[in-house]
Design an enzyme around this catalytic site. Sequence first.
Site, PDB file in Angstrom:
ATOM      1  N   ASP A  30      50.337  70.128  29.491  1.00  0.00           N
ATOM      2  CA  ASP A  30      48.701  70.362  29.299  1.00  0.00           C
ATOM      3  C   ASP A  30      48.547  71.744  28.578  1.00  0.00           C
ATOM      4  O   ASP A  30      49.416  72.634  28.680  1.00  0.00           O
ATOM      5  CB  ASP A  30      48.292  70.713  30.795  1.00  0.00           C
ATOM      6  CG  ASP A  30      46.709  70.420  30.775  1.00  0.00           C
ATOM      7  OD1 ASP A  30      46.178  69.355  31.259  1.00  0.00           O
ATOM      8  OD2 ASP A  30      46.004  71.239  30.263  1.00  0.00           O
ATOM      9  N   GLU A 155      40.614  57.511  43.267  1.00  0.00           N
ATOM     10  CA  GLU A 155      40.721  58.950  44.106  1.00  0.00           C
ATOM     11  C   GLU A 155      40.608  58.913  45.340  1.00  0.00           C
ATOM     12  O   GLU A 155      39.980  58.154  46.034  1.00  0.00           O
ATOM     13  CB  GLU A 155      39.368  59.716  43.430  1.00  0.00           C
ATOM     14  CG  GLU A 155      39.259  60.321  42.228  1.00  0.00           C
ATOM     15  CD  GLU A 155      38.140  61.013  41.625  1.00  0.00           C
ATOM     16  OE1 GLU A 155      37.792  61.913  42.487  1.00  0.00           O
ATOM     17  OE2 GLU A 155      38.042  61.095  40.377  1.00  0.00           O
ATOM     18  N   CYS A 263      34.312  57.708  37.200  1.00  0.00           N
ATOM     19  CA  CYS A 263      34.734  56.435  36.382  1.00  0.00           C
ATOM     20  C   CYS A 263      33.508  55.301  36.388  1.00  0.00           C
ATOM     21  O   CYS A 263      33.392  54.928  35.091  1.00  0.00           O
ATOM     22  CB  CYS A 263      36.128  55.579  37.244  1.00  0.00           C
ATOM     23  SG  CYS A 263      37.445  56.826  37.305  1.00  0.00           S
TER      24      CYS A 263
HETATM   25  C1  UGA Z   1      37.435  53.552  40.623  1.00  0.00           C
HETATM   26  C2  UGA Z   1      38.225  52.220  40.560  1.00  0.00           C
HETATM   27  O1  UGA Z   1      38.135  51.643  42.039  1.00  0.00           O
HETATM   28  C3  UGA Z   1      39.669  52.390  40.302  1.00  0.00           C
HETATM   29  O2  UGA Z   1      40.351  51.199  40.384  1.00  0.00           O
HETATM   30  C4  UGA Z   1      39.619  53.029  38.887  1.00  0.00           C
HETATM   31  O3  UGA Z   1      41.275  53.208  38.512  1.00  0.00           O
HETATM   32  C5  UGA Z   1      38.927  54.302  38.827  1.00  0.00           C
HETATM   33  O4  UGA Z   1      37.434  54.171  39.330  1.00  0.00           O
HETATM   34  C6  UGA Z   1      39.042  54.716  37.482  1.00  0.00           C
HETATM   35  O5  UGA Z   1      38.606  54.003  36.556  1.00  0.00           O
HETATM   36  O6  UGA Z   1      39.673  55.697  37.055  1.00  0.00           O
HETATM   37  P1  UGA Z   1      37.195  55.886  41.948  1.00  0.00           P
HETATM   38  O7  UGA Z   1      36.039  56.066  41.056  1.00  0.00           O
HETATM   39  O8  UGA Z   1      37.937  56.884  42.397  1.00  0.00           O
HETATM   40  O9  UGA Z   1      37.821  54.537  41.287  1.00  0.00           O
HETATM   41  O10 UGA Z   1      36.346  55.466  43.187  1.00  0.00           O
HETATM   42  P2  UGA Z   1      36.095  54.032  44.269  1.00  0.00           P
HETATM   43  O11 UGA Z   1      36.724  53.948  45.384  1.00  0.00           O
HETATM   44  O12 UGA Z   1      36.198  52.615  43.190  1.00  0.00           O
HETATM   45  O13 UGA Z   1      34.308  54.244  44.509  1.00  0.00           O
HETATM   46  C7  UGA Z   1      33.618  54.291  43.395  1.00  0.00           C
HETATM   47  C8  UGA Z   1      32.218  54.512  43.984  1.00  0.00           C
HETATM   48  O14 UGA Z   1      31.657  53.230  44.493  1.00  0.00           O
HETATM   49  C9  UGA Z   1      31.969  55.512  45.229  1.00  0.00           C
HETATM   50  O15 UGA Z   1      30.674  56.251  44.991  1.00  0.00           O
HETATM   51  C10 UGA Z   1      31.969  54.470  46.273  1.00  0.00           C
HETATM   52  O16 UGA Z   1      31.241  55.294  47.358  1.00  0.00           O
HETATM   53  C11 UGA Z   1      31.311  53.594  45.780  1.00  0.00           C
HETATM   54  N1  UGA Z   1      31.365  52.267  46.541  1.00  0.00           N
HETATM   55  C12 UGA Z   1      32.905  51.625  46.505  1.00  0.00           C
HETATM   56  C13 UGA Z   1      30.426  51.762  47.293  1.00  0.00           C
HETATM   57  O17 UGA Z   1      29.435  52.170  47.459  1.00  0.00           O
HETATM   58  N2  UGA Z   1      30.705  50.432  48.075  1.00  0.00           N
HETATM   59  C14 UGA Z   1      31.976  49.963  47.973  1.00  0.00           C
HETATM   60  O18 UGA Z   1      32.040  48.907  48.717  1.00  0.00           O
HETATM   61  C15 UGA Z   1      32.673  50.552  47.405  1.00  0.00           C
END
Ligand code: UGA
Length: 436
Positions: A30, A155, A263
Amino acid sequence: MKIAMVGSGYVGLVSGACLADFGHDVVCIDKDQSKIDRLLEGVMPIYEPGLDALVESNVKAGRLSFSTSLADGIAGAGAIFIAVGTPSRRGDGHADLSFVYAVAREIGQSLANDAVIVTKSTVPVGTGDEVERILAASGTPHRFSVVSNPEFLREGAAIGDFKRPDRIVIGAEDDFGREVMQEVYRPLFLNESPMLFVNRRSSELIKYAANAFLATKITFINEMADLCEKVGANVQDVARGIGMDNRIGSKFLHAGPGYGGSCFPKDTLALLKTAEDYESPVRIVEAVVKVNDSRKRAMGRKVLDALGGMDAARGKKVALLGLTFKPNTDDMRDSPAIAIAQSLIDAGVQVAAYDPEGMEQARPLMPDVTMTDSPYDAIEGADAIAIVTEWDAFRALDLNRVKELARAPVMVDLRNIYKPDDMRAAGFHYSSVGRD
Ligand code: UGA
């Protein structure tokens, strides 16, 4: 194999530490000297469960090291990963690729052996072609192949996602690229994680299509939740009922205040931009982005309704429990909490908040919100409590203490973590998302 990871942010650090744990010799690089200094002292730049221990044990075992020098770090590496940020470019939503291309140029100038260059950063279709052009233009005498290998890490669950992935996607254009990547992921392959080999452009699109599909699934169930409230149905039952159909699947059907994070918001916008550039509209994703944006403020209105409407709400106090976009992270990017708090403040409501990990990041984004030391401090004197993020710490609040501390027993549970009947029996005016 020696592996270089250029970019020691979230993706680079988690991937680097996990690859070292598989037995590879990994250097995380980095440009940020202070970040590298802190990492050398064992201080993580991000909050991710288990990461500090994983880094520490692999540093101790001599498999993981850190450097600010790209030339030193990539020397002898058979695979060089590019894991730098691709933020949304201001104005047009396109992914800003300047960091990726700058790294590609530097790799071209410093390459000292044959290597596979792997883009792990989320990059739009065609970026690998440009990286290949940049490397070719550098005049390097060494053999190289440019491969796409998107990450699917969540995350808060990133280490598990890396070590036990549903699949590993590899977009390669030649045997050299495919063979080196097979070697990189051999430990996972032995664990029977499927490796999908496709062409580079397909791999780049898979990443965006996956995130856009998941964002669509969430947005779909969120709109169903609104409909459930109108027709007297229960969205959790509806989600279970449709999720038991294997073609639909039960995951990502939790209704809530809308998706946030680093993301989904960024990647859906970048996909729209690609679709526009190629004159191939993705109207479903356009709708998803709009619906999700408006949902965040709509959740603020839901809290105002619980206070008796706009007029009655002025001068009252709301306790926000949870600020991060989801639990087990300190990430505040595009968190629904920001829009919810703002809509309350705009309506003349005082807002006090507590989050187990996110308050430091939240402070500059929410200057008018009072941060407190515990959920109970936030609740003291509140006219309503809104649960915005489903941290475990909020799942078993001492409800008697909550009632004693709050001015009124009003709870708006935007993550559906409590049962409506239980809350009513406990004497709360309780509302949630998509349920009676
Ligand atoms: C997301 C994807 O799940 C990962 O597979 C991907 O690698 C990542 O983006 C990325 O592109 O780097 P992340 O953003 O860490 O991961 O979080 P998620 O667990 O997917 O949640 C995203 C959002 O959706 C959160 O605000 C969460 O509260 C919301 N969510 C998720 C819901 O409102 N309902 C659900 O059923 C699931």
